[in-house]
Design a protein around this motif. Structure first.
Motif, PDB file in Angstrom:
ATOM      1  N   LEU A   1      -7.948  20.930 -17.896  1.00  0.00           N
ATOM      2  CA  LEU A   1      -6.613  20.338 -17.729  1.00  0.00           C
ATOM      3  C   LEU A   1      -6.051  20.476 -16.316  1.00  0.00           C
ATOM      4  O   LEU A   1      -4.926  20.034 -16.054  1.00  0.00           O
ATOM      5  CB  LEU A   1      -5.643  20.976 -18.743  1.00  0.00           C
ATOM      6  CG  LEU A   1      -5.914  20.650 -20.215  1.00  0.00           C
ATOM      7  CD1 LEU A   1      -5.029  21.485 -21.128  1.00  0.00           C
ATOM      8  CD2 LEU A   1      -5.698  19.164 -20.492  1.00  0.00           C
TER       9      LEU A   1
ATOM     10  N   VAL B   1      -1.307  21.735 -15.998  1.00  0.00           N
ATOM     11  CA  VAL B   1      -1.102  21.471 -17.423  1.00  0.00           C
ATOM     12  C   VAL B   1      -1.749  22.584 -18.232  1.00  0.00           C
ATOM     13  O   VAL B   1      -2.934  22.868 -18.059  1.00  0.00           O
ATOM     14  CB  VAL B   1      -1.713  20.109 -17.828  1.00  0.00           C
ATOM     15  CG1 VAL B   1      -1.449  19.825 -19.301  1.00  0.00           C
ATOM     16  CG2 VAL B   1      -1.169  18.987 -16.954  1.00  0.00           C
TER      17      VAL B   1
ATOM     18  N   ALA C   1      -2.740  24.484 -22.000  1.00  0.00           N
ATOM     19  CA  ALA C   1      -3.257  24.049 -23.297  1.00  0.00           C
ATOM     20  C   ALA C   1      -2.551  24.800 -24.419  1.00  0.00           C
ATOM     21  O   ALA C   1      -2.183  25.960 -24.259  1.00  0.00           O
ATOM     22  CB  ALA C   1      -4.750  24.330 -23.379  1.00  0.00           C
TER      23      ALA C   1
ATOM     24  N   LEU D   1       4.887  22.073 -28.296  1.00  0.00           N
ATOM     25  CA  LEU D   1       4.879  20.887 -27.423  1.00  0.00           C
ATOM     26  C   LEU D   1       6.287  20.299 -27.280  1.00  0.00           C
ATOM     27  O   LEU D   1       6.694  19.886 -26.195  1.00  0.00           O
ATOM     28  CB  LEU D   1       3.916  19.835 -27.971  1.00  0.00           C
ATOM     29  CG  LEU D   1       2.436  20.203 -27.853  1.00  0.00           C
ATOM     30  CD1 LEU D   1       1.575  19.267 -28.693  1.00  0.00           C
ATOM     31  CD2 LEU D   1       1.991  20.152 -26.388  1.00  0.00           C
TER      32      LEU D   1
ATOM     33  N   GLU E   1       8.370  20.097 -23.759  1.00  0.00           N
ATOM     34  CA  GLU E   1       8.877  18.851 -23.193  1.00  0.00           C
ATOM     35  C   GLU E   1      10.346  19.008 -22.802  1.00  0.00           C
ATOM     36  O   GLU E   1      10.764  18.602 -21.721  1.00  0.00           O
ATOM     37  CB  GLU E   1       8.713  17.707 -24.196  1.00  0.00           C
ATOM     38  CG  GLU E   1       8.841  16.366 -23.498  1.00  0.00           C
ATOM     39  CD  GLU E   1       8.981  15.206 -24.449  1.00  0.00           C
ATOM     40  OE1 GLU E   1       9.034  15.426 -25.683  1.00  0.00           O
ATOM     41  OE2 GLU E   1       9.072  14.065 -23.942  1.00  0.00           O
TER      42      GLU E   1
ATOM     43  N   GLN F   1       4.507  21.375 -18.598  1.00  0.00           N
ATOM     44  CA  GLN F   1       3.423  20.534 -19.090  1.00  0.00           C
ATOM     45  C   GLN F   1       2.438  21.318 -19.952  1.00  0.00           C
ATOM     46  O   GLN F   1       1.775  22.236 -19.485  1.00  0.00           O
ATOM     47  CB  GLN F   1       2.677  19.901 -17.917  1.00  0.00           C
ATOM     48  CG  GLN F   1       3.499  18.830 -17.218  1.00  0.00           C
ATOM     49  CD  GLN F   1       2.684  18.123 -16.149  1.00  0.00           C
ATOM     50  OE1 GLN F   1       2.587  18.580 -15.025  1.00  0.00           O
ATOM     51  NE2 GLN F   1       2.074  17.025 -16.521  1.00  0.00           N
TER      52      GLN F   1
ATOM     53  N   TRP G   1      -0.571  20.562 -23.261  1.00  0.00           N
ATOM     54  CA  TRP G   1      -1.337  19.513 -23.940  1.00  0.00           C
ATOM     55  C   TRP G   1      -2.073  20.125 -25.137  1.00  0.00           C
ATOM     56  O   TRP G   1      -2.591  21.235 -25.025  1.00  0.00           O
ATOM     57  CB  TRP G   1      -2.341  18.871 -22.960  1.00  0.00           C
ATOM     58  CG  TRP G   1      -2.794  17.529 -23.429  1.00  0.00           C
ATOM     59  CD1 TRP G   1      -4.020  17.247 -23.965  1.00  0.00           C
ATOM     60  CD2 TRP G   1      -2.033  16.318 -23.440  1.00  0.00           C
ATOM     61  NE1 TRP G   1      -4.057  15.913 -24.303  1.00  0.00           N
ATOM     62  CE2 TRP G   1      -2.861  15.321 -24.001  1.00  0.00           C
ATOM     63  CE3 TRP G   1      -0.734  15.980 -23.043  1.00  0.00           C
ATOM     64  CZ2 TRP G   1      -2.423  14.005 -24.166  1.00  0.00           C
ATOM     65  CZ3 TRP G   1      -0.309  14.666 -23.215  1.00  0.00           C
ATOM     66  CH2 TRP G   1      -1.144  13.693 -23.761  1.00  0.00           C
TER      67      TRP G   1
END
Ligand code: BES
Ligand code: MN
Ligand code: ZN
Length: 495
Positions: free
Chosen positions: A376, A380, A382, A394, A398, A403, A405
């Motif tokens: 990533l 970003v 995980a 998540l 946001e 960031q 993912w």
């Protein structure tokens, strides 16, 4: 941070910060005196080379009719709606304030007509106003102090909701700064014992409580994972528990952080190039500590227990060997095939301990794998684990502007961790290494009262925890403070 309804031209500050969007156009130009507006027309900006792209910061003389001597033009990029747009404002403000280090005061005249925008500008400014000052740097450049005085220009200046948002922004920025300070601290100064002392200090003035297990208590309790990793170091390991316990909590969230104060790899020694940034390997524990302190300062109606698994991973005559078998807290045995896969060993103990208290959810945060960075990149993180908690992380991320993912935990990779001599081995398939590490941790998340695993999410922040590259947005070089705002947002969402 002060807020006022002062017009941009009348703000008393060294620098006046304005946002520029691609066009290029100054946002909120209507509020500027006519000569300045003309000087910052689309044609003039174009001739100046200003485009309005993100991370573009240009300073120009303010000219007559403006109290500030300098105007700072900071690019937003094409502005989006919602949380993405708020993050653009946060970064643009942060980039401007970061660049202004060494300047005494700044007035922020970026878009701040609604609460979301005003809050984003305030947060970005406070996050950008950071410098690691513990070790007063020798060069003039890096010893520049962050902007000391910030004034937010907004029509909402007298709004009660804004006052609350500014208060929250200050708590969040303090939390992020404390993580950056801890990560940036050199590992000869920050080791398990001093980290634990820092935690005791950090809760002063709040109602949060700290408990420390030293090496003797760890041995008595059977914390073989933390002890195994720590046994090669002159500096013994610690397990720190920090708790925010409000009177009528709506939920109980447990946070578990990897706190390897230096990761040399142990006897499975890292090459020199892979070792230089490894003082950052305690970023998860720092984020957990800061999140619990922030929850206490914000008086969140959620019980939050943080667990910091602290050890230094060193090679020596007392270090654990590849092929040693250790017994983790709770009795499960692990064959240590690679001493550089140490994070999962200390986390195993801490996950079991955290789960014993039967929280409603467990979230762990760790600079766990190089594979995370490969997958990533460096900005970003995980998130793995159980839905709906993974999705809740998540959503919180946001809102926070961090960031993350989603990543899977493929069952077929689990068999690669099978060991002929212990319950599990600490390494498995090299491919999908981030997911294998996640599957290892999952084994140690205890069951709840219903017999099912307590809802669990695993955050691998190996890349974003430490910025090895140039500064960007509100993020400077070194420790970033990544994940702490997401953890606080998640605790708020559980309330
Ligand atoms: N602390 C490292 C992971 C890491 C790498 C963090 C880069 C930040 C930046 C971790 O302890 C580690 O060494 N992991 C090994 C695991 C392997 C031996 C299975 C790795 O990723 O190489
Ligand atoms: Mn390692
Ligand atoms: Zn590590």
């Amino acid at each position: 941070m002060r807020a006022s309804t002062t017009a941009p031209a009348r703000a008393k500050a060294d620098a006046l910060v304005l946002a520029v969007a691609p066009g290029p156009q100054v946002l909120g130009a209507e509020a500027l005196p006519r000569p300045l507006r003309a000087a910052l027309s689309t044609d003039a900006l174009t001739a100046l080379g200003v485009t309005g792209k993100a991370d573009e910061v240009v300073r120009v003389p303010a000219g007559e009719g403006v109290r500030a001597a300098v105007v700072v033009l900071t690019g937003t990029g094409p502005l989006q709606a919602g949380a993405a747009g708020a993050e653009q404002l946060r970064r643009a403000t942060g980039a401007a304030v970061r660049t202004l280090a060494g300047v005494g005061s700044a007035a922020l005249a970026l878009p701040a007509d609604d609460l979301a925008a005003a809050t984003a500008v305030a947060e970005g400014a406070l996050l950008g106003a950071y410098a690691y000052r513990a070790q007063r740097a020798r060069t003039a450049e890096s010893s520049k102090a962050p902007v000391a005085s910030l004034e937010l220009l907004t029509p909402l200046a007298r709004d009660k909701a804004l006052a609350a948002a500014l208060q929250r922004a200050a708590v969040l920025a303090d939390a992020v700064s404390s993580v950056r300070d801890l990560v940036n601290a050199p590992p000869n100064e920050l080791y398990p014992e001093t980290f634990a002392a820092f935690a005791r200090d950090a809760v002063k003035g709040t109602r949060a409580k700290v408990t420390v297990l030293d090496e003797e208590a760890l041995a008595a309790g059977g914390y073989g994972g933390i002890l195994g990793v720590g046994q090669g170091s002159e500096r013994p390991p610690r397990l720190v528990r920090v708790e925010h316990a409000p009177t009528r909590p709506k939920a109980h969230l447990a946070l578990v952080g990897k706190g390897i104060t230096f990761d040399s790899g142990g006897l499975s020694l890292k090459p020199p190039t892979g070792m230089v940034t490894m003082k950052c390997d305690m970023a998860g524990a720092a984020a957990v500590l800061a999140a619990v302190v922030a929850a206490a300062r914000l008086d969140l109606p959620v019980r939050v227990t943080g667990w910091l698994a602290l050890a230094e991973n060193m090679p020596s005559g007392t270090a654990q060997r590849p092929s040693d078998v250790l017994t983790t807290y709770g009795g499960r045995t692990v064959e240590v095939l690679n001493t550089d896969a140490e994070g999962r060993l200390v986390m195993a103990d801490a996950l079991v301990a955290a789960g014993e208290e039967q929280p409603d959810a467990v979230v762990d945060v760790a600079t766990l794998t190089g594979a995370q960075v490969v997958a990533l990149g460096s900005r970003v993180s995980a998130v793995m684990g159980d839905d709906p908690l993974r999705t809740a992380v998540l959503t919180a991320a946001e809102r926070a502007g961090e960031q993350f993912w989603p990543m899977p935990l493929p069952e077929e990779l689990r068999a690669s961790l099978d060991s002929p001599v212990a319950d599990i081995a600490n390494i498995g398939d090299r491919n999908g290494g981030m997911l294998v590490a996640g599957l290892f941790l999952r084994e140690f998340v205890p069951a709840g009262a219903d017999g099912e695993r307590i809802p669990w999410a695993h955050l691998d922040i190996a890349g974003p925890a430490f910025n090895e590259h140039g500064p960007h947005g509100y993020t400077g070089k070194g420790g970033t403070g990544h994940a702490v705002r997401t953890l606080v947002a998640l605790a708020e969402d559980l309330a």
